[in-house]
Write an enzyme that holds these catalytic residues in place. Structure first.
Site, PDB file in Angstrom:
ATOM      1  N   GLY A   1       2.541   2.467  10.673  1.00 45.06           N
ATOM      2  CA  GLY A   1       3.487   3.568  10.499  1.00 45.06           C
ATOM      3  C   GLY A   1       4.218   3.958  11.770  1.00 45.06           C
TER       4      GLY A   1
ATOM      5  N   GLY B   1       2.869  -1.180   4.223  1.00 50.93           N
ATOM      6  CA  GLY B   1       2.854   0.246   3.865  1.00 50.93           C
ATOM      7  C   GLY B   1       4.255   0.732   3.565  1.00 50.93           C
ATOM      8  N   GLY B   2       4.888   1.365   4.533  1.00 50.60           N
ATOM      9  CA  GLY B   2       6.218   1.978   4.363  1.00 50.60           C
ATOM     10  C   GLY B   2       7.235   1.108   3.631  1.00 50.60           C
TER      11      GLY B   2
ATOM     12  N   ASN C   1       0.865  -1.177   0.000  1.00 53.63           N
ATOM     13  CA  ASN C   1       0.000   0.000   0.000  1.00 53.63           C
ATOM     14  C   ASN C   1       0.898   1.222   0.000  1.00 53.63           C
ATOM     15  OD1 ASN C   1      -1.792   2.065   0.552  1.00 53.63           O
ATOM     16  ND2 ASN C   1      -2.276   1.386   2.637  1.00 53.63           N
ATOM     17  N   TRP C   2       0.982   1.869  -1.165  1.00 53.00           N
ATOM     18  CA  TRP C   2       1.890   3.020  -1.282  1.00 53.00           C
ATOM     19  C   TRP C   2       1.335   4.278  -0.627  1.00 53.00           C
ATOM     20  CZ3 TRP C   2       4.082   2.946  -7.010  1.00 53.00           C
ATOM     21  CH2 TRP C   2       5.036   1.924  -7.090  1.00 53.00           C
ATOM     22  N   LYS C   3       0.065   4.258  -0.310  1.00 49.27           N
ATOM     23  CA  LYS C   3      -0.576   5.459   0.243  1.00 49.27           C
ATOM     24  C   LYS C   3      -0.336   6.648  -0.710  1.00 49.27           C
ATOM     25  CE  LYS C   3      -0.076   3.372   4.715  1.00 49.27           C
ATOM     26  NZ  LYS C   3      -0.013   3.500   6.157  1.00 49.27           N
TER      27      LYS C   3
ATOM     28  N   HIS D   1      -9.534   1.215   5.162  1.00 45.49           N
ATOM     29  CA  HIS D   1      -8.244   1.459   5.808  1.00 45.49           C
ATOM     30  C   HIS D   1      -8.431   2.469   6.949  1.00 45.49           C
ATOM     31  CE1 HIS D   1      -4.123   2.715   6.496  1.00 45.49           C
ATOM     32  NE2 HIS D   1      -3.754   1.597   5.904  1.00 45.49           N
TER      33      HIS D   1
ATOM     34  N   GLU E   1      -5.308  -4.769  10.774  1.00 41.58           N
ATOM     35  CA  GLU E   1      -4.304  -3.718  10.944  1.00 41.58           C
ATOM     36  C   GLU E   1      -4.585  -2.940  12.224  1.00 41.58           C
ATOM     37  OE1 GLU E   1      -2.306  -2.699   6.937  1.00 41.58           O
ATOM     38  OE2 GLU E   1      -3.914  -1.283   7.322  1.00 41.58           O
TER      39      GLU E   1
ATOM     40  N   GLU F   1      -6.738   4.899   7.899  1.00 43.03           N
ATOM     41  CA  GLU F   1      -6.510   6.308   7.538  1.00 43.03           C
ATOM     42  C   GLU F   1      -7.749   6.907   6.872  1.00 43.03           C
ATOM     43  OE1 GLU F   1      -2.824   5.662   5.446  1.00 43.03           O
ATOM     44  OE2 GLU F   1      -1.852   5.195   7.349  1.00 43.03           O
TER      45      GLU F   1
ATOM     46  N   SER G   1       3.531  -1.808  10.279  1.00 44.79           N
ATOM     47  CA  SER G   1       4.993  -1.810  10.507  1.00 44.79           C
ATOM     48  C   SER G   1       5.681  -3.118  10.124  1.00 44.79           C
ATOM     49  CB  SER G   1       5.312  -1.437  11.962  1.00 44.79           C
ATOM     50  OG  SER G   1       4.873  -0.117  12.222  1.00 44.79           O
TER      51      SER G   1
HETATM   52  P1  PGA Z   1       2.883   0.479   7.524  1.00 48.26           P
HETATM   53  O1  PGA Z   1       1.404   0.662   6.938  1.00 48.26           O
HETATM   54  O2  PGA Z   1       3.417  -0.817   6.992  1.00 48.26           O
HETATM   55  O3  PGA Z   1       3.634   1.662   7.030  1.00 48.26           O
HETATM   56  O4  PGA Z   1       2.747   0.444   9.025  1.00 48.26           O
HETATM   57  C1  PGA Z   1       0.546  -0.431   6.780  1.00 48.26           C
HETATM   58  C2  PGA Z   1      -0.770   0.017   6.230  1.00 48.26           C
HETATM   59  O5  PGA Z   1      -1.228   1.111   6.564  1.00 48.26           O
HETATM   60  O6  PGA Z   1      -1.395  -0.695   5.425  1.00 48.26           O
END
Ligand code: PGA
Length: 254
Positions: free
Chosen positions: A170, A231-232, A9-11, A94, A164, A96, A210
């Site tokens: 993050g 994500g990251g 997930n590149w966001k 998600h 999640e 966010e 993470s």
């Molecule tokens: P993260 O994000 O790996 O940067 O913690 C995961 C996500 O939000 O899907």
């Protein structure tokens, strides 16, 4: 055996040229890997350019959000029909989106129903906040998110669920493998209640929060985890492809 999934997930990261560069680097490193479903969810703006590059490869594409209506006067929104031209998956619910864009369980439910109508595979995210975790509410919160999000959804194994925990996203503080495994076990129990064991046992349930090439191995050694939503670490081609390779090794070593 359920096919493991690694989804990136590149966001809100990577413009078109950066995305193209990533695919050029990553593709040769994962091309030979079969037996892991590899999904990348770039921003909408990069989907078209990347779509052509990954055609006929083992890399599949997803979007990070969508609206539930198929078309009409909804300025700024993207419809499931539009996405279907460019990708196979869509991340929905998600944390966010829930936090910054006030997405409710009801809205997420409409989006999931609508994704199914066009055969987009939802990657449906659920997870508790820190305060909920600390006050022992995890099970209740997730039960509510799952039952509300899946309301009126016909039982189907064409959905991926991602656990999640919000406090792990993050933050560099992933859930422990044991914690993640236990919560995912509870998620599958709820799915069995809702959909019966035949379908529920085919649904892939991922952990996200993470994930790194360092902690992925221990997480994936847990029997309930079918993969990861990253994500990251999905922003670096090397890290992402390392995670994919480790997923293959661990899940196919059993
Ligand atoms: P993260 O994000 O790996 O940067 O913690 C995961 C996500 O939000 O899907």
């Amino acid at each position: 055996m359920r096919t493991p999934v690694i989804a990136g997930n590149w966001k809100m990261n990577n413009c078109v040229q950066e995305s193209i560069k990533f695919i050029k680097t990553a593709l040769p490193m994962i091309e030979g890997i079969l037996g892991v479903e590899i999904i990348l969810c770039p921003p909408f703006t990069a989907l078209h350019a990347i779509n052509k590059m990954v055609f006929n490869t083992s890399l599949k594409l997803g979007a990070q959000n969508m609206y539930f209506e198929t078309k009409g006067a909804y300025t700024g929104e993207i419809s499931p029909v539009m996405l279907r031209e460019l990708c196979d998956y869509v991340i929905l619910g998600h944390s966010e989106r829930r936090l910054y864009f006030q997405e409710t369980d009801e809205l997420i439910n409409k989006k999931i129903l609508s994704a199914f109508e066009v055969k987009l595979i939802p990657i449906f995210c659920v997870g508790e906040r820190l305060i909920e975790n600390e006050s022992g509410q995890t099970q209740n919160v997730i039960y509510k998110q799952l039952t509300a999000g899946l309301k009126n959804v016909t039982p189907s194994s064409n959905i991926i669920i991602a656990y999640e925990p919000v406090w792990a996203i993050g933050t560099g503080k992933a859930a422990t493998a044991i914690e993640a495994n236990e919560t995912i076990r509870l998620i599958r129990e709820t799915l069995i209640q809702l959909w019966g064991s035949l379908v529920a046992k085919q649904v892939r349930i991922l952990y996200g929060g993470s994930i790194t090439p360092v902690n992925i191995a221990e997480l994936l050694r847990q029997p309930e985890l079918d993969g990861g939503l990253v994500g990251g670490a999905s922003l670096k081609a090397r890290d992402f492809t390392d995670i994919v390779s480790l997923a293959y090794k661990i899940k196919h070593a059993r």
